[in-house]
Design an enzyme around this catalytic site. Sequence first.
Site, PDB file in Angstrom:
ATOM      1  N   ASN A   1      66.054  30.325  -4.241  1.00 15.48           N
ATOM      2  CA  ASN A   1      64.918  30.091  -3.304  1.00 15.48           C
ATOM      3  C   ASN A   1      64.740  31.320  -2.498  1.00 15.48           C
ATOM      4  OD1 ASN A   1      67.085  29.457  -1.932  1.00 15.48           O
ATOM      5  ND2 ASN A   1      66.054  27.910  -0.567  1.00 15.48           N
TER       6      ASN A   1
ATOM      7  N   CYS B   1      66.359  24.390   1.566  1.00 12.79           N
ATOM      8  CA  CYS B   1      67.419  23.462   1.662  1.00 12.79           C
ATOM      9  C   CYS B   1      67.528  22.436   2.773  1.00 12.79           C
ATOM     10  CB  CYS B   1      68.796  24.331   1.771  1.00 12.79           C
ATOM     11  SG  CYS B   1      68.793  25.457   3.100  1.00 12.79           S
TER      12      CYS B   1
ATOM     13  N   GLU C   1      76.572  30.440   8.564  1.00 11.13           N
ATOM     14  CA  GLU C   1      75.960  31.726   8.577  1.00 11.13           C
ATOM     15  C   GLU C   1      75.232  32.192   9.863  1.00 11.13           C
ATOM     16  OE1 GLU C   1      74.038  31.663   4.717  1.00 11.13           O
ATOM     17  OE2 GLU C   1      75.545  32.640   3.934  1.00 11.13           O
TER      18      GLU C   1
HETATM   19  N1  LIG Z   1      72.401  25.547   2.844  1.00 13.80           N
HETATM   20  C1  LIG Z   1      71.850  26.498   2.350  1.00 13.80           C
HETATM   21  O1  LIG Z   1      71.652  27.604   3.124  1.00 13.80           O
HETATM   22  C2  LIG Z   1      70.930  26.641   1.333  1.00 13.80           C
HETATM   23  C3  LIG Z   1      70.019  27.698   1.046  1.00 13.80           C
HETATM   24  C4  LIG Z   1      69.152  27.723  -0.125  1.00 13.80           C
HETATM   25  C5  LIG Z   1      69.445  26.680  -1.148  1.00 13.80           C
HETATM   26  N2  LIG Z   1      70.506  25.807  -1.190  1.00 13.80           N
HETATM   27  C6  LIG Z   1      70.604  24.662  -2.181  1.00 13.80           C
HETATM   28  O2  LIG Z   1      70.743  25.421  -3.383  1.00 13.80           O
HETATM   29  C7  LIG Z   1      70.414  24.408  -4.441  1.00 13.80           C
HETATM   30  C8  LIG Z   1      69.582  25.106  -5.163  1.00 13.80           C
HETATM   31  O3  LIG Z   1      69.837  26.295  -5.737  1.00 13.80           O
HETATM   32  P1  LIG Z   1      70.445  26.357  -7.210  1.00 13.80           P
HETATM   33  O4  LIG Z   1      69.849  25.449  -8.304  1.00 13.80           O
HETATM   34  O5  LIG Z   1      70.491  27.777  -7.403  1.00 13.80           O
HETATM   35  O6  LIG Z   1      71.789  25.902  -6.923  1.00 13.80           O
HETATM   36  P2  LIG Z   1      73.075  25.833  -8.077  1.00 13.80           P
HETATM   37  O7  LIG Z   1      74.151  25.165  -7.469  1.00 13.80           O
HETATM   38  O8  LIG Z   1      72.689  25.537  -9.468  1.00 13.80           O
HETATM   39  O9  LIG Z   1      73.594  27.302  -8.354  1.00 13.80           O
HETATM   40  C9  LIG Z   1      73.758  28.061  -7.275  1.00 13.80           C
HETATM   41  C10 LIG Z   1      74.490  29.364  -7.675  1.00 13.80           C
HETATM   42  O10 LIG Z   1      75.616  29.161  -8.289  1.00 13.80           O
HETATM   43  C11 LIG Z   1      76.189  29.572  -9.531  1.00 13.80           C
HETATM   44  N3  LIG Z   1      77.033  28.659 -10.127  1.00 13.80           N
HETATM   45  C12 LIG Z   1      76.982  27.498 -10.902  1.00 13.80           C
HETATM   46  N4  LIG Z   1      77.830  27.228 -11.518  1.00 13.80           N
HETATM   47  C13 LIG Z   1      78.950  27.734 -10.911  1.00 13.80           C
HETATM   48  C14 LIG Z   1      80.317  27.427 -10.810  1.00 13.80           C
HETATM   49  N5  LIG Z   1      80.999  26.517 -11.630  1.00 13.80           N
HETATM   50  N6  LIG Z   1      81.037  28.449 -10.361  1.00 13.80           N
HETATM   51  C15 LIG Z   1      80.441  29.381  -9.351  1.00 13.80           C
HETATM   52  N7  LIG Z   1      79.105  29.594  -9.266  1.00 13.80           N
HETATM   53  C16 LIG Z   1      78.197  28.803  -9.960  1.00 13.80           C
HETATM   54  C17 LIG Z   1      74.654  29.389 -10.021  1.00 13.80           C
HETATM   55  O11 LIG Z   1      74.684  30.529 -11.122  1.00 13.80           O
HETATM   56  C18 LIG Z   1      73.952  30.126  -8.889  1.00 13.80           C
HETATM   57  O12 LIG Z   1      74.126  31.533  -8.665  1.00 13.80           O
HETATM   58  C19 LIG Z   1      69.764  23.169  -3.522  1.00 13.80           C
HETATM   59  O13 LIG Z   1      70.659  22.309  -3.454  1.00 13.80           O
HETATM   60  C20 LIG Z   1      69.584  23.915  -2.006  1.00 13.80           C
HETATM   61  O14 LIG Z   1      69.577  22.632  -1.182  1.00 13.80           O
HETATM   62  C21 LIG Z   1      71.356  25.729  -0.094  1.00 13.80           C
HETATM   63  O1  LIG Z   2      66.690  27.470   2.151  1.00 13.71           O
HETATM   64  C1  LIG Z   2      67.014  28.841   2.560  1.00 13.71           C
HETATM   65  C2  LIG Z   2      67.401  28.947   4.103  1.00 13.71           C
HETATM   66  C3  LIG Z   2      66.476  28.341   5.195  1.00 13.71           C
HETATM   67  C4  LIG Z   2      66.560  27.167   5.593  1.00 13.71           C
HETATM   68  N1  LIG Z   2      65.587  26.861   6.261  1.00 13.71           N
HETATM   69  C5  LIG Z   2      64.575  27.906   6.133  1.00 13.71           C
HETATM   70  C6  LIG Z   2      63.396  27.975   6.834  1.00 13.71           C
HETATM   71  C7  LIG Z   2      62.561  29.109   6.532  1.00 13.71           C
HETATM   72  C8  LIG Z   2      63.108  30.107   5.995  1.00 13.71           C
HETATM   73  O2  LIG Z   2      62.360  31.153   5.821  1.00 13.71           O
HETATM   74  C9  LIG Z   2      64.308  29.981   5.154  1.00 13.71           C
HETATM   75  C10 LIG Z   2      65.124  28.736   5.429  1.00 13.71           C
END
Ligand SMILES: NC(=O)c1ccc[n+]([C@@H]2O[C@H](COP(=O)([O-])OP(=O)(O)OC[C@H]3O[C@@H](n4cnc5c(N)ncnc54)[C@H](O)[C@@H]3O)[C@@H](O)[C@H]2O)c1
Ligand SMILES: O=CCc1c[nH]c2ccc(O)cc12
Length: 485
Positions: free
Chosen positions: A154, A285, A459
Amino acid sequence: MTSQQPPASHYIAGAYLDDAEGAAIPVIYPATGQEIARLHAATDAVIDKALAAAHAAQPAWAALSGTERGRILRKAADILRDRNHEMSVLETYDTGKPLSETLIADATSAADALEYFGGLAGALTGEHIQLPEGDFVYTRREALGVVLGIGAWNYPTQIAAWKAAPALACGNTMVMKPSETTPLCTLKLAEILTEAGAPPGVFNVVQGYGPEAAKMLEDPRIAKVSLTGSVPTGLKVYQSAAAGMKHATLELGGKSPLVIFDDADLDSAVSAAINGNFYSTGQICSNSTRVFVQSGIKQAFLDRLTTRMKDVVIGDPLDQATTLGPMVSERQLSITLDYIEKGKAEGARLVTGGERHEQEGFWIAPAVFADVADDMTIAREEIFGPVMSVLDFETEDEVLARANATQFGLAAGVFTQDLTRAHRMAAGFQAGTCYINAFNLTPVEAPFGGMKMSGMGRENSKAAIEHYSQLKSVYVGLNPTEAPF
Ligand SMILES: NC(=O)c1ccc[n+]([C@@H]2O[C@H](COP(=O)([O-])OP(=O)(O)OC[C@H]3O[C@@H](n4cnc5c(N)ncnc54)[C@H](O)[C@@H]3O)[C@@H](O)[C@H]2O)c1
Ligand SMILES: O=CCc1c[nH]c2ccc(O)cc12
């Protein structure tokens, strides 16, 4: 369609590196569904080159003073800001997010992180601890070694920089594996770090799917992993890290509550609900996907919200007038449409939106459900799409208990004019980031991360330093050493 093909798939030891033997990674522009680039997942040979480069570069990078490392990070921040438009267009091609967002939220946030940690790098110190009889201890804050970054799709530029900035400031080197869905922007960040003076091997980019990331994590040259991704991936990564006693930062998913009391400034609360559900087409997220509205203002809230939603501009993401882009992929669109069907089937009332736009690309009208109950699937599971659930409540105690009744704990927000109640709610929320009369703002100066299943570590802010470095205690004896015999 403009090709966005980079010079090669990977960036290792300060230069692009190609190896077309790995599995293909087609890069799809979400607005049209067309392929704009084709990369390749890393082979074992590429992975080894990247880890060797990062491992070899780390001691000399750590031996620089923090001020010297920080100067490079701050220069990278300046270059990013100079190239904000170019970076934002690429972010739009990578993710589909509209340029009206990417111009202000992606390379700019990455630059903020590089500037912030660049400034902090020279101020990283240990401490002196005086003991009796003149003995003393001093502590050294040392790098961990090579950090593996694994990104979600994202916010590819922001995620890479939020990890790289504190990691590099502390003297670590890094191998970043971006999401296979959005692999382009991180390569540009690597180019910029090199241009700013980062020595070869300090920041490397390796493309791949889950197995390539998992393979790198198992390698003894990796000292720490920082993942942004889903809870199921987080569990696998944490297990693998534990097997090698490696440090882990896990930034995972959420189902965050936004609680709106009947004394709230209604327009601000509606704005927060819109931003917290539809910014980045709902793919954030920390989104406030459970909007609890006190029953006295429920109808007024829904009326104001549906009126405001008529102003959404869905269209060409590269047109700056557009305020809502497509979803990132066919898969994410289909997951979201399935949840909308479940919401309807379980008895939630679809107030607006939710239908797929029958055109090329991954378009959906933002959806609002009212009369959502806590046990419905759309109120329990992370959707990661533009779907807002509105739930009614009566009292403060009731809503706090319901807000916390989730495995997730990423963010939470409250809108009220009663400051005492606002702080009570903030203290009671089980969430890593809480908002009072605001939502989803993520300044780099503030810690960001989850409680409960939403992850661990933080972070941004000074707190990130704790997660990208380790302390060594040095005991200095100034007296003769005695022994019992
Ligand atoms: N907390 C935060 O800061 C934050 C920010 C953005 C997105 N997210 C979360 O990310 C998710 C969406 O992103 P996504 O669909 O790319 O997530 P995902 O878990 O499918 O993939 C994330 C990353 O992990 C890698 N990956 C997949 N399987 C793996 C394994 N077994 N070992 C190591 N790496 C592996 C993928 O290739 C990708 O690069 C949502 O749940 C969202 O809430 C969290
Ligand atoms: O999901 C990515 C990190 C994030 C969490 N909350 C916000 C709000 C606005 C942003 O530009 C990024 C994020």
